[in-house]
Design an enzyme around this catalytic site. Structure first.
Site, PDB file in Angstrom:
ATOM      1  N   ARG A 507     -32.346  21.091  32.114  1.00  0.00           N
ATOM      2  CA  ARG A 507     -33.070  22.340  31.850  1.00  0.00           C
ATOM      3  C   ARG A 507     -32.851  22.884  30.439  1.00  0.00           C
ATOM      4  NH1 ARG A 507     -30.711  22.118  36.493  1.00  0.00           N
ATOM      5  NH2 ARG A 507     -28.842  23.165  35.719  1.00  0.00           N
ATOM      6  N   THR A 554     -26.608  10.349  32.267  1.00  0.00           N
ATOM      7  CA  THR A 554     -27.736  10.414  33.194  1.00  0.00           C
ATOM      8  C   THR A 554     -27.944   9.012  33.766  1.00  0.00           C
ATOM      9  OG1 THR A 554     -29.454   9.717  31.646  1.00  0.00           O
ATOM     10  CG2 THR A 554     -28.822  12.036  31.596  1.00  0.00           C
ATOM     11  N   LYS A 578     -26.804   2.608  33.288  1.00  0.00           N
ATOM     12  CA  LYS A 578     -26.814   1.132  33.191  1.00  0.00           C
ATOM     13  C   LYS A 578     -28.149   0.580  32.707  1.00  0.00           C
ATOM     14  CE  LYS A 578     -25.106   0.719  37.619  1.00  0.00           C
ATOM     15  NZ  LYS A 578     -24.293   1.855  37.797  1.00  0.00           N
ATOM     16  N   GLU A 605     -18.445   1.021  29.152  1.00  0.00           N
ATOM     17  CA  GLU A 605     -17.436   0.547  30.100  1.00  0.00           C
ATOM     18  C   GLU A 605     -17.755   0.956  31.539  1.00  0.00           C
ATOM     19  OE1 GLU A 605     -15.272  -1.356  31.570  1.00  0.00           O
ATOM     20  OE2 GLU A 605     -13.954  -1.335  29.829  1.00  0.00           O
ATOM     21  N   ASP A 677     -28.350  -2.662  42.173  1.00  0.00           N
ATOM     22  CA  ASP A 677     -27.290  -2.077  41.361  1.00  0.00           C
ATOM     23  C   ASP A 677     -26.202  -3.110  41.042  1.00  0.00           C
ATOM     24  OD1 ASP A 677     -26.061   0.332  40.208  1.00  0.00           O
ATOM     25  OD2 ASP A 677     -24.517  -0.068  41.726  1.00  0.00           O
ATOM     26  N   LYS A 681     -25.011  -5.040  37.457  1.00  0.00           N
ATOM     27  CA  LYS A 681     -23.628  -5.098  36.967  1.00  0.00           C
ATOM     28  C   LYS A 681     -23.207  -6.528  36.621  1.00  0.00           C
ATOM     29  CE  LYS A 681     -22.145  -0.944  39.386  1.00  0.00           C
ATOM     30  NZ  LYS A 681     -21.578  -0.419  40.621  1.00  0.00           N
ATOM     31  N   GLY A 796     -17.045   7.401  41.824  1.00  0.00           N
ATOM     32  CA  GLY A 796     -16.502   8.759  41.883  1.00  0.00           C
ATOM     33  C   GLY A 796     -16.601   9.433  40.529  1.00  0.00           C
TER      34      GLY A 796
END
Ligand code: ADP
Ligand code: ASP
Ligand code: MG
Length: 814
Positions: A507, A554, A578, A605, A677, A681, A796
């Site tokens: 925003r 983001t 990513k 990383e 995902d 990786k 996390g």
């Protein structure tokens, strides 16, 4: 006897003038004092403005005049609440003369240099009168002497040259007879032999004081100003600049010639041979040590004494094959400029003599071009040389130090420091005496250049990082907290000073080039300007701060698309997003190349294993010459959570919902559950291992039900989880029957990568993987049988933030 000079700010208000009077009173208890004063701060500019307005038939010269009048009368009244009538009458009469002069300029529409000098002289004449009369009013032994009666010059208006023999005699004669303890004199003003009013050039009050000090051979000259000495660089542009305690005449001269406004360049000249030290002091902080300019040897640690800059520079380049080997060519060029009274600040000539480059003041550029093109008209017509090229909007940055010649590599360090910060150097000059190395750069880069050079040569100890964070949601917020918490530790132990200079969510956004005060950053951000990705980039770019780092917190594709733009500005990129690293190979390798080309780190990383040092370890293995043969990994915290909690007593739907609720999945859980995902990786690890691979090259065996794979919306997808419970239970039952655990595994073997759900037997390192942990096993040439294993929480907010933080620190350590 001592000579003290007080500048514009020092006499800029009644309060400051009272400070000056205190200082003079104190000094005069021991000695006779000569005090040279500038015009009240800002008055010289206002007088010139009024003159220009009148000349241009702009009646607002009257408003400007009224401002000048009010400033003086207000100061006068505040200083002299009683017995001021005669002072006021005299001042008003002088102001009336000033008004008549301006009316005259208005009438004839002309402001010659001669009239201009008459006009600006009012500034110093008024200030010196007000100060001396105030002192007399307070019964101090003070008197005023008009320096126009002492300092005699030629008729070079606006910057007249002093006739020393006459001047020195006048000064000596006057002071021989003077009886007052304190003599106040106006700086800057003088008279020609013919009796016309002249001035010594802008900033010239310093010079007046030096001329008097030299004529009387006093023991010390003190220049009192608004900063505590001559600083390592302009303190208005570099916060970390600090006063230089001792500096040589030569160094002070070089610094002032190259823009250190605190001392008017010609000031050193008269006192140099007599070895009269110049002490620069701060009127606003009289107890500060200040700077001593003298011949005394110093044992400074750094061979660089100071860094200065001059703005508004134009670069003239004369090129052409016709110049080679022709003697007298430069002489004609310099003569042409000299005839036009154009001062050359910097000269460089390539050894081929094919081109010559001159730095001059921008205001002279047009005139210089016309004069030079006219002087070389024939050569230009014969194509022997090209018409002169003029570039403007430039600035000169100069390193100064007597001792630089004894140290190797200073210019190399200077240019590589500038280069690393993407500051383009247009021309370079190094005096043969090697007291000065100058570079011409764009005006827009000056602040960054001074700060980064200052850091390099004067604060080698600490490195400042300017961080711009986009996406201060869950993870971003933790990152800000961690930076805030650790800042003191980093400064002290790693000599890294992290400043958050920009913050944005979807925003709003806020910026502060001095660092956002993090105490209540959330409130500030909430009332920030409307955020756009482009706007964030443009602002980051225009602040042009050294060691800038853009941090992408983001998962947004459009943000990732801007990395190249950031890197091209030499702004480092740190991302947990990513998308860029797993986009098509072309883009990934472009970003890598840009990072190298613009010396802007690109670190990610957290793309694999959140805060676990997976990529860093891989990079270190490869950099040290190892080769990756295979990677086996469980890389999805969310899938691990799901399969650790799913069994014949729970429902697949409930477990996925719980994982989403606890923030372990992407907003669209299919990105995790489909294996995309994880595929991203392992793709990133493959690429970092040196393989040219794309997402399509990774084989992905889905475990979702057919309808789950085909579902349209996230809600539809969740419904299929309920409907297809038996499908998921059968996966569990199959593994259980073999005494296995379900794990979602990524593998890279012999240049091939795949991802998929596997039944892992007891005893395998993956079997006991708990909660949201990740594990990566690197099999390499040096670790052929027992792999190098990295294991720990792989998802996390807190650990992801610490991974981003580690990347930022990595940049700081470099
Ligand atoms: P005054 O009116 O007292 O003569 P000036 O404005 O001429 O003062 O000079 C003082 C100013 O010079 C400072 O306020 C500062 O902005 C500027 N300056 C530029 N470079 C330097 C430097 N290296 N050290 C100190 N001041 C500098
Ligand atoms: N008042 C003059 C100027 O502003 C001279 C000085 O202050 O040194 O340039
Ligand atoms: Mg000055």
């Amino acid at each position: 006897m001592k000579v003290l000079k007080f500048g514009g700010t020092s006499v800029g208000s009644a309060k400051n003038i009272n400070n000056v009077i205190d200082i003079l009173t104190r000094y005069s208890q021991k000695d006779s004092i000569i005090c040279v004063v500038s015009a009240v701060g800002g008055i010289t500019d206002k007088l010139l403005l009024a003159g220009k307005q009148a000349q241009n038939k702009d009646t607002s010269f009257k408003d400007t005049f009224n401002i000048i009048k009010d400033i003086h009368l207000n100061i006068l009244n505040e200083l002299n609440p009683h017995n001021a009538s005669s002072i006021i009458t005299y001042t008003e009469t002088r102001l009336e003369e000033l008004k008549n002069l301006l009316d005259g300029i208005y009438l004839i529409n002309e402001l010659s240099p001669k009239t201009s000098d008459k006009l600006v002289s009012f500034g110093e004449l008024l200030s010196s009168y007000i100060i001396s009369e105030t002192m007399k009013n307070r019964s101090l032994s003070a008197d005023r002497k008009n320096s126009q009666e002492l300092i005699t010059t030629n008729s070079n208006f606006t910057k007249a040259e002093v006739e020393y023999s006459l001047t020195n005699k006048n000064i000596v004669d006057y002071f021989k007879a003077a009886i007052q303890k304190i003599t106040i004199l106006p700086g800057f003003v003088s008279k020609s032999i013919a009796g016309e009013q002249t001035t010594l050039g802008r900033g010239g009050s310093d010079f007046t004081a030096a001329i008097i000090a030299a004529a009387l051979k006093v023991e010390q000259l003190e220049i009192w100003t608004d900063v505590s000495g001559m600083y390592t660089t302009n303190p208005k542009l570099v916060k970390q600049a600090y006063p230089i305690e001792k500096i040589s005449y030569q160094e002070a001269m070089e610094l002032s010639h190259f823009g250190a406004k605190v001392l008017y360049p010609p000031t050193v000249q008269p006192v140099l041979d007599l070895e009269i030290p110049i002490h620069i002091k701060n009127t606003l902080e009289p107890n500060a040590v200040g700077t001593i300019i003298s011949n005394e040897k110093t044992n400074a640690v750094s061979p660089v004494k100071g860094i200065s800059n001059i703005g508004n520079i134009a670069l003239l380049t004369l090129e052409g094959s016709g110049m080679v080997g022709i003697p007298g060519f430069s002489k004609r060029l310099f003569e042409t400029l000299s005839q036009e009274k154009i001062n050359i600040i910097l000269i460089t000539q390539a050894s081929s003599e094919h081109s010559i480059c001159l730095g001059i003041e921008e205001k002279d550029a047009e005139m210089a071009k016309q004069a030079i093109d006219a002087a070389f008209e024939n050569e230009i017509a014969l194509n022997k040389i090209n018409p002169i090229i003029v570039e403007t909007n430039l600035s000169i940055v100069a390193l100064v130090g007597d001792n630089m010649k004894n140290h190797q590599g200073i210019s190399g360090k200077m240019f590589s420091t500038l280069g690393k910060n993407n500051i383009n150097i247009r021309a370079i000059a190094q005096g043969a005496s090697e007291k000065n190395i100058s570079a011409v750069i764009s005006e827009n880069d000056v602040k960054k250049a001074l700060n980064t050079l200052h850091e390099q040569f004067f604060e080698i100890e600490t490195k400042q990082l300017n961080v711009f964070i986009t996406g201060v949601g869950n993870v971003g917020e933790k990152l800000v907290d961690q930076i805030q918490q650790q800042n003191d530790y980093l400064k002290e132990n790693l000599k890294i000073n992290i400043r958050i200079a920009g913050l944005s969510n979807s925003r709003t956004m806020i910026f502060n080039d001095a660092g956002i005060d993090l105490k209540n950053w959330k409130d500030k951000l909430a009332s920030g300007e409307k955020a756009t990705l482009e706007g964030f980039f443009e602002k980051t770019k225009s602040l042009n701060l050294r060691n800038s780092i853009f941090v992408d917190v983001t998962a947004n594709k459009d943000v990732a698309n801007l990395y190249a733009d950031y890197l091209r500005q030499s702004i480092g990129v740190v991302a947990c997003n990513k998308i860029a690293c797993s986009s098509d190979y072309e883009n990934y390798s472009l970003l890598k190349r840009l990072s190298l080309k613009y010396s802007a780190p690109y670190l990610f990383e957290t793309n694999v294993g959140a805060g676990l040092p997976v990529i860093d370890t891989l990079n270190n293995l490869i950099a040290s010459g190892d080769k990756i043969t295979s990677i086996q990994a469980v890389l999805s915290g969310s899938l691990n959570f799901v399969f650790n909690n799913f069994n014949d007593t729970t429902k697949f739907y409930d477990v996925v919902k719980q994982a989403a609720a606890e923030g372990y999945t992407e907003p669209d859980p299919r990105i995790d559950l489909s294996g995309v995902d994880v595929a991203r990786k392992i793709l990133i690890l493959a690429r970092e291992s040196g393989m040219e691979m794309n997402l399509e090259d990774i084989s992905n065996t889905p475990f979702l039900s057919e309808s789950g794979l085909k579902s349209g919306s996230v809600d539809d997808f969740y419904k299929t989880l309920i409907d297809d419970e038996t499908h998921y239970q059968s996966l569990y039952a199959s593994a259980k029957a073999k005494n296995c655990q379900l794990k979602y595994v990524a593998q890279l073997n012999n240049g091939k990568a795949n991802v998929g759900l596997q039944e892992i037997p007891k005893g395998h390192p993956f079997y006991n993987l708990q909660g949201k942990d990740n594990i990566v096993m690197f099999y390499t040439q040096r670790y052929p049988e027992q792999p190098m294993i990295i294991k720990g929480a792989g998802a996390g907010a807190e650990v992801t933030a610490s991974g981003l933080f580690a990347d930022i620190i990595r940049i700081g350590n470099n």
